[in-house]
Design a protein around this motif. Structure first.
Motif, PDB file in Angstrom:
ATOM      1  N   ILE A 104     -34.523   9.097  -3.626  1.00 31.29           N
ATOM      2  CA  ILE A 104     -33.296   8.591  -3.005  1.00 31.29           C
ATOM      3  C   ILE A 104     -33.522   8.344  -1.515  1.00 31.29           C
ATOM      4  CG2 ILE A 104     -30.910   9.178  -2.373  1.00 31.29           C
ATOM      5  CD1 ILE A 104     -31.229   8.409  -5.271  1.00 31.29           C
ATOM      6  N   GLU A 105     -34.212   9.253  -0.855  1.00 26.85           N
ATOM      7  CA  GLU A 105     -34.510   9.093   0.564  1.00 26.85           C
ATOM      8  C   GLU A 105     -35.362   7.842   0.802  1.00 26.85           C
ATOM      9  OE1 GLU A 105     -36.330  11.722   4.274  1.00 26.85           O
ATOM     10  OE2 GLU A 105     -36.812  12.265   2.201  1.00 26.85           O
ATOM     11  N   ARG A 106     -36.365   7.638  -0.061  1.00 27.89           N
ATOM     12  CA  ARG A 106     -37.238   6.461   0.088  1.00 27.89           C
ATOM     13  C   ARG A 106     -36.444   5.172  -0.083  1.00 27.89           C
ATOM     14  NH1 ARG A 106     -39.639   2.636  -2.689  1.00 27.89           N
ATOM     15  NH2 ARG A 106     -38.706   3.317  -4.663  1.00 27.89           N
ATOM     16  N   ALA A 117     -30.222  10.896   7.229  1.00 28.72           N
ATOM     17  CA  ALA A 117     -30.988  12.069   7.656  1.00 28.72           C
ATOM     18  C   ALA A 117     -31.347  12.930   6.455  1.00 28.72           C
ATOM     19  CB  ALA A 117     -30.183  12.891   8.660  1.00 28.72           C
ATOM     20  N   ARG A 118     -32.572  13.420   6.429  1.00 27.17           N
ATOM     21  CA  ARG A 118     -33.008  14.393   5.423  1.00 27.17           C
ATOM     22  C   ARG A 118     -32.722  15.785   5.970  1.00 27.17           C
ATOM     23  NH1 ARG A 118     -36.512  15.015   0.771  1.00 27.17           N
ATOM     24  NH2 ARG A 118     -36.651  17.263   0.478  1.00 27.17           N
ATOM     25  N   ILE A 119     -32.166  16.640   5.148  1.00 20.42           N
ATOM     26  CA  ILE A 119     -31.822  18.000   5.564  1.00 20.42           C
ATOM     27  C   ILE A 119     -32.480  18.988   4.616  1.00 20.42           C
ATOM     28  CG2 ILE A 119     -29.937  19.629   5.960  1.00 20.42           C
ATOM     29  CD1 ILE A 119     -28.136  17.178   6.436  1.00 20.42           C
ATOM     30  N   GLY A 134     -26.937  24.432  -2.032  1.00 19.71           N
ATOM     31  CA  GLY A 134     -28.068  23.559  -2.293  1.00 19.71           C
ATOM     32  C   GLY A 134     -29.255  23.949  -1.452  1.00 19.71           C
ATOM     33  N   VAL A 135     -30.428  23.386  -1.787  1.00 20.49           N
ATOM     34  CA  VAL A 135     -31.645  23.704  -1.056  1.00 20.49           C
ATOM     35  C   VAL A 135     -32.044  22.579  -0.103  1.00 20.49           C
ATOM     36  CG1 VAL A 135     -32.497  25.250  -2.858  1.00 20.49           C
ATOM     37  CG2 VAL A 135     -33.112  22.813  -2.926  1.00 20.49           C
ATOM     38  N   ALA A 136     -31.544  21.358  -0.349  1.00 19.99           N
ATOM     39  CA  ALA A 136     -31.859  20.215   0.506  1.00 19.99           C
ATOM     40  C   ALA A 136     -30.868  19.106   0.199  1.00 19.99           C
ATOM     41  CB  ALA A 136     -33.293  19.732   0.281  1.00 19.99           C
ATOM     42  N   ALA A 137     -30.863  18.084   1.063  1.00 26.09           N
ATOM     43  CA  ALA A 137     -29.930  16.962   0.855  1.00 26.09           C
ATOM     44  C   ALA A 137     -30.377  15.785   1.709  1.00 26.09           C
ATOM     45  CB  ALA A 137     -28.504  17.362   1.227  1.00 26.09           C
TER      46      ALA A 137
END
Length: 400
Positions: A104-106, A117-119, A134-137
């Motif tokens: 999804i980020e790509r 932004a990646r978190i 959650g662990v990331a987003a």
């Protein structure tokens, strides 16, 4: 290109096209079977202005979503309509979803999603959404919400001010071409146009039969049902909380959205509707259901996605199962927080003879008739851009 154009369909895409043509000096007539505009998909969606996170880079979805988002924002600013950038958080609940989150980020980066932004720090997640787990987003702060029905009405007013006509209660029952012109019949009238564009949504394959085009793709209606959070619990969600989509399935899954008027709804799910406009389980059309079951793609589709179907139907019928899906993202959520069902929408999902679900926009051209055969989400976001695309690639070329 000046002349007369008929448009079948009073959803946001049909009205956006009518507005774009009217601005070019075209005389436009919209034929809508319902008593008001935006009666179906436009008026029954979540109101999200998508930023383009999910779509395959280079696809029409990706290209038109990017252009459409800007156009919708500018239109709302021009007309004084609400446009709220509440932001979207796509959350990986556990490490098994990190690979799909990276995809999804790509895609988002390739699609030019603004300020993405990646978190990877759970505490940072909770700064954005204090109650999320959650662990990331990935965070899309520019994802917005609007009132698409109000936007459609404002566009229709532009059409009328430019001399166009929007005829409600005009269900099309026949189309024929004669001497280079298109004759369109309704129960009480016949209209003749230089060209015709069909933006009929849930009825697009039905109207396509009048023109004699290939029966594929056919429309398979999917109902998406929403629950609404109790007013005293809307603080659980600041903007939008979405799952990482499972690439094996065509739908996103249950998510949370703060609407433009500050209500928070949960959903939608995706269950087969038993009528094209079947917004409740008891809305049943034997004709529509039989046509779906006898379609060659029915059994291949069922074989591929039956587990998902059982899961979605179970969640629809039993609130505790729906609640458990939602609670994965907000552990504090209680069953009583899902205060009421707040309605449903029906998605016009196009599918082919082999059971494949069409993922992108699809347009057919038959002489002076242009047919929008598939307009899935983000069609509302992309509506103004879709109108420009149809004009440039179909109407201008056909007139040349």
């Amino acid at each position: 290109m000046a002349g007369t154009t008929g448009i079948i369909g009073g959803g946001i895409v049909g009205i956006a096209l009518a507005r774009a043509l009217s601005a070019r000096g075209e005389h436009v007539t919209v034929l809508e079977k319902e008593a008001r505009l935006a009666q179906h998909q436009t008026g029954h969606n979540s109101g999200v202005v998508h930023a383009g996170l999910y779509y395959k880079p280079g696809s029409l979805k990706a290209t038109l979503c990017a252009a459409g988002r800007v156009s919708i924002r500018e239109f709302c600013e021009e007309k004084g309509l609400p446009y709220r950038e509440v932001g979207k958080l796509v959350v990986a609940v556990d490490e098994s979803e990190l690979g799909a989150l990276a995809e999804i980020e790509r895609r988002s980066a390739e699609n030019g999603v603004p300020d993405l932004a990646r978190i990877d720090d759970p505490s940072r997640l909770r700064e954005i959404e204090p109650h999320v787990a959650g662990v990331a987003a990935v965070h899309s702060p520019r994802t917005a919400v609007v009132d698409y029905a109000s936007i459609t009405e404002a566009m229709a007013q532009d059409v009328r001010m430019a001399g166009g006509s929007v005829r409600l209660g005009h269900e099309v029952t026949g189309i024929r071409s004669k001497n280079g012109r298109v004759h369109v019949t309704t129960p009480g009238s016949e209209s003749v146009f230089d060209r015709l564009v069909v933006c009929a949504g849930l009825q697009s394959d039905v109207v396509a039969r009048f023109v004699g085009v290939d029966a594929s793709p056919k429309i398979l209606p999917f109902r998406g049902e929403y629950w609404e959070l109790a007013p005293e619990r809307t603080d659980l969600v600041q903007g939008m909380i979405y799952p990482v989509p499972d690439p094996r399935f065509p739908f996103l899954g249950v998510h949370f959205t703060r609407g433009v008027y500050d209500n928070v709804h949960v959903g939608p799910n995706a269950v087969p509707a038993l009528a094209r406009e079947g917004y409740r389980w008891l809305s049943i059309s034997p004709k529509d259901t039989w046509e779906s079951l006898r379609w060659p793609g029915a059994w291949p589709l069922a074989k591929q996605h039956w587990r998902m179907g059982v899961d979605e139907i179970s969640g629809s019928l039993f609130k505790p199962l729906y609640f458990q899906k939602a609670r994965r993202f907000i552990p504090e959520l209680k069953s009583s927080d899902l205060a009421r069902k707040s309605g449903a929408g029906v998605r016009a999902q196009a599918w082919g003879r082999a059971g494949e679900l069409l993922d992108d926009f699809a347009v057919d051209q038959v002489g002076p008739v242009t047919l929008l055969r598939n307009a899935p989400s983000p069609a509302a976001t992309s509506s103004i851009a879709i109108a420009e695309y149809i004009i440039e690639h179909y109407l201008v070329k056909a007139a040349a």
